[in-house]
Design a protein around this motif. Structure first.
Motif: not given
Length: 450
Positions: A161-165
């Motif tokens: 999820v954080v990488r998707g940001m």
């Protein structure tokens, strides 16, 4: 009501492609190096527990790697792809909902793996050749690791999820800490260092569960703190099948790639074993150099997921394709250079691990025939991650199927007709070329964006 925020000024969408790839991939590289260090450390202290423990770990290791590939690479890629496309389109509310559904998918994936391996573990490890004390050690390790599967799935998917940001620093720093904790806790409880009880293989497995559990808690805290692009909601979000499907349509298809990768290794190991112990040992030494390709391709590939996804979400498919081809070329150059180095100096690498002339000759043969193709493997794997960002992974997965079929069918024919061992190693190189070119063709022919 849908909340949007214009992505104008987002450097992942507007910045120079090469500089952006380098900026995003550097933290990933550090995390992958730390993961490799964990594997080395675990092998070292499990060796102190005895031969049966080493054999038991060898039985479980492919399944542990499969879980990591499924959660971090396959389903994690689906998460990063969906979140980044939503953010690229400026749809913050959709991104929050996708993150909420990610937690539910992690719960289902983790608990599902627990039930599966507690049920089939004994039969599976017997099928892989486990007997006596080795089987006992395998079951002890496996039961602890897979009872704690939820921690691993939750940590890996929240990191996605954080990488998707577009944030690679937080997940990479978290995984660095997870690696350090796993070494300390696993070694401490496994060997009984200081006041800690000596739990053997159960302690080694406990190190992984504790480390990933703490990593999951930290990432949950980060996503709830408001320091990211949005706050992860844990309630008040309606279940949306279309939002879950946006993740699963990439993640579930990508899981086939994980299965194929593990199956390819198992089949190849079995086929090479027919040529004798020296050939198998030489293959193992040669493939260790091949494994060095994975941190490079993973680091570059994971950086491409949000770059491609955000560009697709913003309606800029041409930039998404430029990022994919640029990253793929970078991976090809770096991994190809590693392969050429192995081709030029195969004995220098082999002598780091063995002094047996027969083993050195087998390793030399592997690197001479397979080494020049390493670049195609790096290219294909990197483009596979780019396809995850675009939400179009079916073609690259089929490319992996082609590689598997080349190894399985061609290897069976070579073994059954009594061909020399070098022909098997040449087949490995040919399969890598097939994989790289087929993935290129899939990317070239698949439409990205609306």
């Amino acid at each position: 009501m849908t909340v949007t925020s214009a992505p104008a000024g987002n450097p992942i969408i507007t910045g120079p492609i090469v500089a952006t790839i380098l900026r995003l991939s550097t933290p990933n590289m550090m995390a992958m190096v730390a993961t490799a260090a964990v594997a080395i450390a675990e092998t070292a202290y499990v060796g102190l527990l005895g031969t049966a423990a080493l054999a038991g770990m060898a039985l479980v290791f492919p399944m542990v790697m499969l879980q990591q590939m499924m959660s971090a690479g396959a389903m994690g890629g689906g998460v990063s792809s969906a979140v980044s496309r939503a953010l690229g389109a400026g749809d913050i509310e959709r991104a929050r909902s996708l993150a909420f559904h990610t937690v539910l998918i992690a719960l289902a994936g983790g608990l599902g793996m627990t039930v599966l391996f507690l049920g089939i573990g004994p039969a599976l490890y017997r099928l892989l050749g486990g007997r006596g004390a080795a089987l006992d050690q395998a079951l002890v390790y496996s039961n602890v690791v897979f009872v704690g599967a939820l921690a691993i799935w939750l940590c890996n998917l929240l990191a996605s999820v954080v990488r998707g940001m577009g944030n690679m620093a937080v997940p990479s720093a978290t995984l660095l800490a997870v690696a350090a904790i796993q070494i300390v806790v696993g070694g401490g409880f496994g060997l009984g260092i200081g006041p800690l009880p000596r739990l053997g293989m159960a302690g080694v497995g406990l190190g992984q569960v504790v480390a990933y559990g703490l990593g999951a808690l930290w990432l949950m805290r980060y996503l709830r703190s408001g320091r990211g692009r949005f706050v992860l909601p844990l309630s008040g979000v309606a279940l949306r099948l279309d939002h879950a499907a946006d993740i699963l349509k990439v993640g579930t298809v990508a899981m086939l790639s994980s299965f194929q990768s593990v199956l390819t290794v198992l089949i190849l190991t079995r086929l090479v074993a027919q040529f004798g112990e020296a050939a198998l040992a030489g293959y193992g030494i040669g493939s260790r150099l091949e494994f060095l390709l994975i941190p490079v391709t993973f680091a570059i590939g994971v950086s491409l997921v949000p770059m491609v996804g955000m560009a697709i979400g913003a309606g800029n498919a041409p930039r998404a394709r430029r990022a994919a081809w640029t990253g793929g070329f970078m991976a090809f150059v770096v991994t190809g250079a590693v392969g050429v180095a192995g081709w030029l100096m195969p004995e220098a690498w082999a002598r780091l691990f063995s002094a047996d002339p027969a083993v050195i000759e087998a390793a030399r043969s592997y690197l001479v025939w397979a080494g020049p193709a390493f670049g195609f493997y790096g290219l294909g794997l990197c483009l596979y991650f780019a396809a995850q960002g675009a939400g179009r992974v079916f073609g690259p997965v089929l490319a992996g199927t082609a590689r598997l079929l080349v190894i399985a069918v061609g290897g069976w024919w070579l073994a059954s007709t009594g061909q020399p061992a070098w022909t098997m190693f040449a087949l490995v190189g040919f399969a890598m070329v097939v994989y790289g070119l087929a993935t290129m063709a899939a990317i070239w022919s698949t439409r990205w964006g609306r």
